[in-house]
Design a protein around this motif. Structure first.
Motif, short mmCIF file in Angstrom:
data_model
loop_
_atom_site.label_atom_id
_atom_site.label_comp_id
_atom_site.label_asym_id
_atom_site.label_seq_id
_atom_site.Cartn_x
_atom_site.Cartn_y
_atom_site.Cartn_z
N THR A 156 -14.02 51.59 24.69
CA THR A 156 -14.97 52.70 24.63
C THR A 156 -16.26 52.24 23.97
O THR A 156 -16.24 51.64 22.91
CB THR A 156 -14.36 53.87 23.82
OG1 THR A 156 -13.16 54.25 24.43
CG2 THR A 156 -15.31 55.04 23.78
N GLU A 157 -17.37 52.56 24.62
CA GLU A 157 -18.65 52.25 23.99
C GLU A 157 -18.84 53.16 22.79
O GLU A 157 -18.22 54.21 22.68
CB GLU A 157 -19.78 52.43 24.99
CG GLU A 157 -19.97 53.87 25.45
CD GLU A 157 -21.02 54.00 26.53
OE1 GLU A 157 -22.14 54.42 26.19
OE2 GLU A 157 -20.72 53.67 27.68
N ASP A 158 -19.70 52.74 21.87
CA ASP A 158 -19.99 53.55 20.70
C ASP A 158 -20.56 54.89 21.15
O ASP A 158 -21.37 54.95 22.08
CB ASP A 158 -20.98 52.85 19.78
CG ASP A 158 -20.38 51.60 19.13
OD1 ASP A 158 -19.18 51.37 19.29
OD2 ASP A 158 -21.13 50.87 18.47
N LEU A 159 -20.14 55.94 20.48
CA LEU A 159 -20.48 57.29 20.89
C LEU A 159 -20.56 58.16 19.65
O LEU A 159 -19.73 58.04 18.75
CB LEU A 159 -19.36 57.78 21.81
CG LEU A 159 -19.46 59.05 22.59
CD1 LEU A 159 -20.63 58.99 23.56
CD2 LEU A 159 -18.18 59.25 23.37
N ALA A 160 -21.55 59.02 19.56
CA ALA A 160 -21.69 59.95 18.45
C ALA A 160 -22.08 61.31 19.02
O ALA A 160 -23.09 61.42 19.71
CB ALA A 160 -22.72 59.47 17.45
N LEU A 166 -19.34 63.99 29.07
CA LEU A 166 -18.22 63.80 30.00
C LEU A 166 -17.38 62.58 29.63
O LEU A 166 -16.15 62.61 29.76
CB LEU A 166 -18.74 63.67 31.43
CG LEU A 166 -19.26 64.97 32.05
CD1 LEU A 166 -19.92 64.68 33.39
CD2 LEU A 166 -18.14 65.98 32.20
N LYS A 167 -18.03 61.52 29.15
CA LYS A 167 -17.27 60.36 28.69
C LYS A 167 -16.36 60.74 27.53
O LYS A 167 -15.21 60.31 27.46
CB LYS A 167 -18.20 59.22 28.26
CG LYS A 167 -18.79 58.48 29.43
CD LYS A 167 -19.63 57.32 28.96
CE LYS A 167 -20.26 56.66 30.17
NZ LYS A 167 -21.05 55.50 29.85
N PHE A 168 -16.89 61.57 26.63
CA PHE A 168 -16.06 62.02 25.52
C PHE A 168 -14.90 62.86 26.02
O PHE A 168 -13.77 62.72 25.55
CB PHE A 168 -16.88 62.81 24.50
CG PHE A 168 -16.06 63.24 23.33
CD1 PHE A 168 -15.75 62.33 22.34
CD2 PHE A 168 -15.55 64.51 23.26
CE1 PHE A 168 -14.95 62.71 21.26
CE2 PHE A 168 -14.75 64.91 22.19
CZ PHE A 168 -14.45 63.99 21.19
N ALA A 169 -15.15 63.73 26.99
CA ALA A 169 -14.07 64.54 27.59
C ALA A 169 -12.99 63.65 28.17
O ALA A 169 -11.80 63.94 28.05
CB ALA A 169 -14.63 65.49 28.64
N ASN A 170 -13.38 62.53 28.79
CA ASN A 170 -12.40 61.60 29.33
C ASN A 170 -11.60 60.92 28.24
O ASN A 170 -10.40 60.64 28.41
CB ASN A 170 -13.07 60.57 30.23
CG ASN A 170 -13.47 61.17 31.56
OD1 ASN A 170 -12.82 62.09 32.05
ND2 ASN A 170 -14.54 60.66 32.15
#
Length: 120
Positions: free
Chosen positions: A22-26, A110-114
């Motif tokens: 997973t790429e970094d996400l905030a 959407l990436k977070f939802a996945n």
């Protein structure tokens, strides 16, 4: 459910939400129906129900603050958020029917939802 209990539940789920791929996400989340959270800090006083989830280097951090450098902010009612993380509410359907609002990158939301979906 108390706001502090929601955050504790998310912290317990955090190990399933993380991934080395997973790429970094905030992402900031705002529970629109939380008016008096049981957590006392300046961010909660200014913006009740705000918290962030940050995924970095394969691990997640969940804190009851506004993260200033986020990719997006997702706003929804707490019961809908609980349904979302439990797989009982689809993120796209929630967005389509106005149960979930995104300010910022919809792609990253959407990436977070996945990530949530794959954590099950």
């Amino acid at each position: 459910m108390k706001f502090s209990e929601l955050l504790e539940m998310l912290r317990k789920m955090a190990s399933g939400m993380t991934s080395a791929n997973t790429e970094d996400l905030a992402i900031n989340f705002r529970m629109t129906d939380v008016s008096a959270p049981d957590i006392d800090n300046d961010d909660q006083k200014r913006e009740p129900g705000i918290f962030y989830i940050s995924i970095k280097n394969g691990s997640a951090e969940i804190m009851p603050y506004r993260y200033n450098d986020t990719d997006c902010t997702i706003s929804m009612k707490q019961d809908n958020f609980i349904k979302l993380i439990n797989g009982k509410l689809d993120a796209v359907a929630a967005f389509t029917f106005g149960k979930l609002k995104v300010d910022g990158s919809i792609d990253l939301a959407l990436k977070f939802a996945n990530i949530i979906k794959n954590a099950k």
